[in-house]
Write a protein that holds these residues in place. Structure first.
Motif, mmCIF file in Angstrom:
data_model
loop_
_atom_site.group_PDB
_atom_site.id
_atom_site.type_symbol
_atom_site.label_atom_id
_atom_site.label_comp_id
_atom_site.label_asym_id
_atom_site.label_seq_id
_atom_site.Cartn_x
_atom_site.Cartn_y
_atom_site.Cartn_z
ATOM 1 N N GLU A 77 34.344 -85.153 -13.350
ATOM 2 C CA GLU A 77 35.411 -84.287 -13.857
ATOM 3 C C GLU A 77 36.713 -85.053 -14.053
ATOM 4 O O GLU A 77 37.557 -85.124 -13.170
ATOM 5 C CB GLU A 77 35.641 -83.116 -12.902
ATOM 6 N N GLY A 78 36.833 -85.682 -15.211
ATOM 7 C CA GLY A 78 38.107 -86.298 -15.579
ATOM 8 C C GLY A 78 38.399 -87.611 -14.880
ATOM 9 O O GLY A 78 39.536 -87.840 -14.447
ATOM 10 N N LYS A 129 29.144 -79.271 -13.233
ATOM 11 C CA LYS A 129 30.097 -80.326 -13.581
ATOM 12 C C LYS A 129 29.992 -81.435 -12.539
ATOM 13 O O LYS A 129 30.340 -81.246 -11.377
ATOM 14 C CB LYS A 129 31.514 -79.754 -13.624
ATOM 15 N N ARG A 143 34.005 -87.248 -18.415
ATOM 16 C CA ARG A 143 33.426 -86.027 -17.876
ATOM 17 C C ARG A 143 31.938 -85.972 -18.192
ATOM 18 O O ARG A 143 31.493 -86.416 -19.249
ATOM 19 C CB ARG A 143 34.118 -84.775 -18.443
ATOM 20 N N LYS A 144 31.173 -85.391 -17.254
ATOM 21 C CA LYS A 144 29.749 -85.196 -17.474
ATOM 22 C C LYS A 144 29.298 -83.917 -16.802
ATOM 23 O O LYS A 144 29.511 -83.711 -15.602
ATOM 24 C CB LYS A 144 28.934 -86.374 -16.919
ATOM 25 N N SER A 145 28.660 -83.059 -17.611
ATOM 26 C CA SER A 145 28.097 -81.810 -17.096
ATOM 27 C C SER A 145 26.623 -81.748 -17.460
ATOM 28 O O SER A 145 26.204 -82.233 -18.515
ATOM 29 C CB SER A 145 28.825 -80.605 -17.698
ATOM 30 N N GLY A 192 33.114 -85.506 -8.040
ATOM 31 C CA GLY A 192 33.311 -85.870 -9.432
ATOM 32 C C GLY A 192 34.711 -86.285 -9.818
ATOM 33 O O GLY A 192 34.971 -86.553 -10.990
ATOM 34 N N GLU A 193 35.633 -86.366 -8.847
ATOM 35 C CA GLU A 193 37.004 -86.757 -9.135
ATOM 36 C C GLU A 193 37.409 -87.924 -8.253
ATOM 37 O O GLU A 193 37.046 -87.984 -7.079
ATOM 38 C CB GLU A 193 37.973 -85.597 -8.891
ATOM 39 N N ASP A 231 39.533 -90.163 -18.834
ATOM 40 C CA ASP A 231 39.200 -88.735 -18.735
ATOM 41 C C ASP A 231 37.703 -88.500 -18.945
ATOM 42 O O ASP A 231 37.301 -87.615 -19.702
ATOM 43 C CB ASP A 231 40.018 -87.934 -19.755
#
Length: 256
Positions: free
Chosen positions: A22-23, A19, A12-14, A223-224, A10
């Motif tokens: 994402e996960g 974002k 994540r990086k913002s 991001g996924e 999981d």
């Protein structure tokens, strides 16, 4: 010892409100050759930066050989057995090919900043440096300043530096970018030879390289990870096809 070389949970990086990752969850087995593909801006290089410690994750977990490495600095992660290359050649231009490789070897053998030692007397260092140069085919150019190498040879040198430390997990970020077809073919052979027995995670746009090298492939979009599987499974995945719609070149390569 964990059967997994690398595990993301999981992740994540913002950056502010943006974002980027994402996960992302991903398990990579020891000895596996795993490719990350996806359109520009998908977050592939950011993911590499998280794994190698250049960026701290906003949340989630990264484990290397069963050991959590969140928050460790890049050199600490490197000493635990992970090494990476970059999209842009990252070499010491004014040093010789041999000296570039020797820098990586010195750290791996625990010498560090030993200013009082005569490098010429360190037979173990000389032997390991020569071994790496032979493996990547740069022995004849060992005394050439890195700045005088062709672009393809500079990329080869970067791979040599990446493996010189003896890391078990190797991350290569677009190693064949900018190469001709013949140079790319040689690069594939080099990567196979240089990473034999190691775990390889590679980001690459050239689908010929991806499908020629990989045991498994993950597709990262916005991001996924939308799919992970063997090359055959990825070729036939409808979500992957949809993700590449609008990019005819990539679609042709993925479905070839």
């Amino acid at each position: 010892m964990s059967a997994l070389a690398l595990q993301l949970k999981d992740l994540r990086k913002s950056f502010g409100p943006a974002k980027i990752i994402e996960g992302v969850s991903l398990d990579i087995a020891r000895g596996e050759r795993h490719a990350i593909i996806g359109p520009n801006g998908a977050g592939k290089s950011t993911l590499f930066n998280l794994i190698s410690g250049l960026f701290p994750p906003s949340s989630g977990q990264i484990s290397l050989g069963g050991k959590q490495i969140n928050g460790l600095k890049p050199h600490q992660i490197n000493r635990l057995g992970l090494s990476r290359s970059f999209q842009v050649s990252n070499i010491f231009a004014n040093m010789s090919v041999r000296e570039n490789v020797r820098c990586g070897v010195l750290w791996s053998l625990g010498y560090g900043h030993s200013f009082w030692r005569n490098i010429g007397n360190l037979k173990e260092v000389q032997h390991k440096t020569a071994e790496v140069l032979e493996k990547v085919g740069l022995t004849e150019k060992a005394d050439v300043p890195a700045v005088l190498l062709t672009y393809a040879d500079q990329r080869t040198l970067e791979i040599a530096i990446t493996i010189a430390g003896g890391a078990d997990v190797i991350l290569l970020d677009e190693p064949t970018a900018g190469m001709s077809h013949s140079e790319t073919a040689r690069a594939i052979e080099l990567i196979e030879r240089a990473t034999e027995g190691k775990t390889l995670l590679i980001v690459e746009h050239d689908m010929g390289v991806v499908f020629g090298l990989s045991d498994r492939i993950s597709v990262l979009v916005y991001g996924e990870i939308i799919a992970t599987g063997t090359p055959e499974e990825i070729r036939g995945n409808a979500r992957v096809r949809e993700a590449y719609l609008g990019d005819e070149t990539d679609m042709a390569e993925v479905t070839a």
